[in-house]
Design a protein around this motif. Structure first.
Motif, PDB file in Angstrom:
ATOM      1  N   SER A 145      39.299  65.273  39.913  1.00  5.14           N
ATOM      2  CA  SER A 145      40.006  66.513  40.240  1.00  5.14           C
ATOM      3  C   SER A 145      40.380  66.470  41.704  1.00  5.14           C
ATOM      4  N   ILE A 146      41.596  66.870  42.038  1.00  2.00           N
ATOM      5  CA  ILE A 146      42.013  66.975  43.434  1.00  2.00           C
ATOM      6  C   ILE A 146      41.918  68.457  43.795  1.00  2.00           C
ATOM      7  N   ILE A 147      41.114  68.742  44.805  1.00  2.43           N
ATOM      8  CA  ILE A 147      40.858  70.123  45.209  1.00  2.43           C
ATOM      9  C   ILE A 147      41.150  70.302  46.697  1.00  2.43           C
ATOM     10  N   PRO A 148      41.515  71.525  47.115  1.00  7.11           N
ATOM     11  CA  PRO A 148      41.806  71.775  48.531  1.00  7.11           C
ATOM     12  C   PRO A 148      40.526  71.996  49.337  1.00  7.11           C
ATOM     13  N   TYR A 149      40.707  72.020  50.639  1.00 11.67           N
ATOM     14  CA  TYR A 149      39.609  72.203  51.587  1.00 11.67           C
ATOM     15  C   TYR A 149      38.866  73.509  51.369  1.00 11.67           C
ATOM     16  N   SER A 150      37.583  73.408  51.530  1.00 14.71           N
ATOM     17  CA  SER A 150      36.676  74.539  51.619  1.00 14.71           C
ATOM     18  C   SER A 150      35.654  74.145  52.674  1.00 14.71           C
ATOM     19  N   PRO A 151      35.190  75.076  53.522  1.00 13.39           N
ATOM     20  CA  PRO A 151      34.251  74.706  54.580  1.00 13.39           C
ATOM     21  C   PRO A 151      33.006  73.960  54.091  1.00 13.39           C
ATOM     22  N   ALA A 158      49.014  64.861  48.533  1.00  6.84           N
ATOM     23  CA  ALA A 158      49.495  65.151  49.887  1.00  6.84           C
ATOM     24  C   ALA A 158      51.015  65.194  49.931  1.00  6.84           C
ATOM     25  N   ILE A 159      51.667  64.263  49.252  1.00  7.49           N
ATOM     26  CA  ILE A 159      53.125  64.226  49.223  1.00  7.49           C
ATOM     27  C   ILE A 159      53.674  65.456  48.494  1.00  7.49           C
ATOM     28  N   ASP A 160      53.069  65.797  47.368  1.00 10.21           N
ATOM     29  CA  ASP A 160      53.501  66.990  46.628  1.00 10.21           C
ATOM     30  C   ASP A 160      53.361  68.244  47.482  1.00 10.21           C
ATOM     31  N   PHE A 161      52.256  68.342  48.208  1.00  7.24           N
ATOM     32  CA  PHE A 161      52.010  69.469  49.111  1.00  7.24           C
ATOM     33  C   PHE A 161      53.130  69.558  50.148  1.00  7.24           C
ATOM     34  N   ALA A 162      53.468  68.418  50.756  1.00  2.31           N
ATOM     35  CA  ALA A 162      54.526  68.392  51.774  1.00  2.31           C
ATOM     36  C   ALA A 162      55.873  68.797  51.179  1.00  2.31           C
ATOM     37  N   CYS A 163      56.163  68.332  49.991  1.00  4.39           N
ATOM     38  CA  CYS A 163      57.425  68.702  49.330  1.00  4.39           C
ATOM     39  C   CYS A 163      57.499  70.211  49.118  1.00  4.39           C
ATOM     40  N   GLN A 164      56.405  70.809  48.684  1.00  2.00           N
ATOM     41  CA  GLN A 164      56.377  72.250  48.447  1.00  2.00           C
ATOM     42  C   GLN A 164      56.633  73.041  49.728  1.00  2.00           C
ATOM     43  N   LEU A 165      56.241  72.481  50.870  1.00  2.00           N
ATOM     44  CA  LEU A 165      56.446  73.151  52.151  1.00  2.00           C
ATOM     45  C   LEU A 165      57.829  72.884  52.746  1.00  2.00           C
ATOM     46  N   GLY A 166      58.582  71.979  52.155  1.00  2.00           N
ATOM     47  CA  GLY A 166      59.887  71.637  52.697  1.00  2.00           C
ATOM     48  C   GLY A 166      59.815  70.663  53.862  1.00  2.00           C
ATOM     49  N   VAL A 167      58.751  69.887  53.927  1.00  2.00           N
ATOM     50  CA  VAL A 167      58.570  68.893  54.992  1.00  2.00           C
ATOM     51  C   VAL A 167      59.636  67.809  54.840  1.00  2.00           C
ATOM     52  N   LYS A 168      60.185  67.363  55.960  1.00  2.00           N
ATOM     53  CA  LYS A 168      61.229  66.339  55.950  1.00  2.00           C
ATOM     54  C   LYS A 168      60.660  64.927  56.077  1.00  2.00           C
ATOM     55  N   THR A 169      59.584  64.779  56.879  1.00  2.00           N
ATOM     56  CA  THR A 169      59.031  63.453  57.144  1.00  2.00           C
ATOM     57  C   THR A 169      57.509  63.507  57.105  1.00  2.00           C
ATOM     58  N   ILE A 170      56.919  62.539  56.442  1.00  2.00           N
ATOM     59  CA  ILE A 170      55.473  62.323  56.499  1.00  2.00           C
ATOM     60  C   ILE A 170      55.281  60.980  57.197  1.00  2.00           C
ATOM     61  N   TRP A 171      54.346  60.936  58.113  1.00  2.00           N
ATOM     62  CA  TRP A 171      54.076  59.687  58.817  1.00  2.00           C
ATOM     63  C   TRP A 171      52.576  59.439  58.837  1.00  2.00           C
ATOM     64  N   LEU A 172      52.213  58.186  59.100  1.00  2.00           N
ATOM     65  CA  LEU A 172      50.802  57.823  59.208  1.00  2.00           C
ATOM     66  C   LEU A 172      50.660  56.650  60.160  1.00  2.00           C
ATOM     67  N   GLU A 173      49.452  56.496  60.650  1.00  2.00           N
ATOM     68  CA  GLU A 173      49.097  55.329  61.466  1.00  2.00           C
ATOM     69  C   GLU A 173      47.938  54.637  60.774  1.00  2.00           C
ATOM     70  N   SER A 174      47.941  53.316  60.851  1.00  2.00           N
ATOM     71  CA  SER A 174      46.879  52.552  60.210  1.00  2.00           C
ATOM     72  C   SER A 174      46.679  51.254  60.985  1.00  2.00           C
ATOM     73  N   GLN A 183      46.284  70.906  55.691  1.00  2.00           N
ATOM     74  CA  GLN A 183      45.424  70.948  54.517  1.00  2.00           C
ATOM     75  C   GLN A 183      44.610  69.669  54.427  1.00  2.00           C
ATOM     76  N   ILE A 184      43.487  69.758  53.764  1.00  2.00           N
ATOM     77  CA  ILE A 184      42.677  68.589  53.422  1.00  2.00           C
ATOM     78  C   ILE A 184      42.458  68.650  51.923  1.00  2.00           C
ATOM     79  N   PHE A 185      42.696  67.534  51.266  1.00  2.00           N
ATOM     80  CA  PHE A 185      42.456  67.431  49.831  1.00  2.00           C
ATOM     81  C   PHE A 185      41.262  66.522  49.582  1.00  2.00           C
ATOM     82  N   PHE A 186      40.527  66.844  48.538  1.00  2.00           N
ATOM     83  CA  PHE A 186      39.349  66.069  48.160  1.00  2.00           C
ATOM     84  C   PHE A 186      39.485  65.599  46.720  1.00  2.00           C
ATOM     85  N   ALA A 187      38.994  64.400  46.462  1.00  2.00           N
ATOM     86  CA  ALA A 187      38.892  63.883  45.104  1.00  2.00           C
ATOM     87  C   ALA A 187      37.450  64.110  44.661  1.00  2.00           C
ATOM     88  N   LYS A 188      37.312  64.911  43.617  1.00  2.00           N
ATOM     89  CA  LYS A 188      35.994  65.252  43.099  1.00  2.00           C
ATOM     90  C   LYS A 188      35.822  64.592  41.738  1.00  2.00           C
TER      91      LYS A 188
END
Length: 159
Positions: free
Chosen positions: A5-11, A105-121, A52-57
């Motif tokens: 299950s993918i769930i959103p952040y909770s403290p 994470a990508i779906d979340f960004a799409c829902q917000l209307g985000v234009k670019t997602i980037w990462l460093e690795s 947001q932070i997503f967790f895999a449970k």
């Protein structure tokens, strides 16, 4: 893994967020000050401005996480988010958990209307880089970064 299950952040998941990230970072690199800022205080460094932070449970166990950090300019019209702090427990690696988190994470960004997602690795993290490329990230020129370990930057356009 069929029961993920993918769930959103909770403290109450903050300790899992820190545990999973410290585990992978210490395996390959060293924990840096900016890591600790984000891992100890996600409410300050990750979650503001629709972060947001997503967790895999899996059953009752947190087996992975990924953060989405709003990095848009305050007055800018182009929304950009950083995909950061992706971590999967060793026993869940290679089973599609990272891909599920990345897709959430990508779906979340799409829902917000985000234009670019980037990462460093880092180039030694071949399985992660392969997965990022398979979902649409492409290497772009690097820019200054707070992480000594970052030697590759990737972006995905959602236009």
């Amino acid at each position: 893994m069929n029961n993920v299950s993918i769930i959103p952040y909770s403290p109450n998941y903050q300790p899992d967020f820190k545990r999973l990230n410290i585990q992978w970072i210490e395996t390959y690199f060293r924990v840096e000050p900016h890591d600790l800022e984000q891992l100890d205080h996600p409410e300050t460094y990750i979650l503001p401005n629709n972060g947001q932070i997503f967790f895999a449970k899996v059953d009752e166990h947190i087996m992975g996480c990924v953060a989405m950090i709003n990095t848009s300019e305050p007055e800018g019209s182009v929304l950009s988010f950083e995909l950061a702090k992706m971590a999967v427990a060793p026993e869940a690696q290679g089973k599609g958990v990272g891909r599920l988190l990345c897709r959430a994470a990508i779906d979340f960004a799409c829902q917000l209307g985000v234009k670019t997602i980037w990462l460093e690795s880092n180039r030694i993290l071949t399985p992660a880089l392969t997965m990022y490329a398979s979902v649409g990230f492409r290497e772009v020129p690097s820019v200054p970064t707070p992480y000594a370990r970052a030697d590759i930057r990737m972006e995905m356009s959602l236009l």
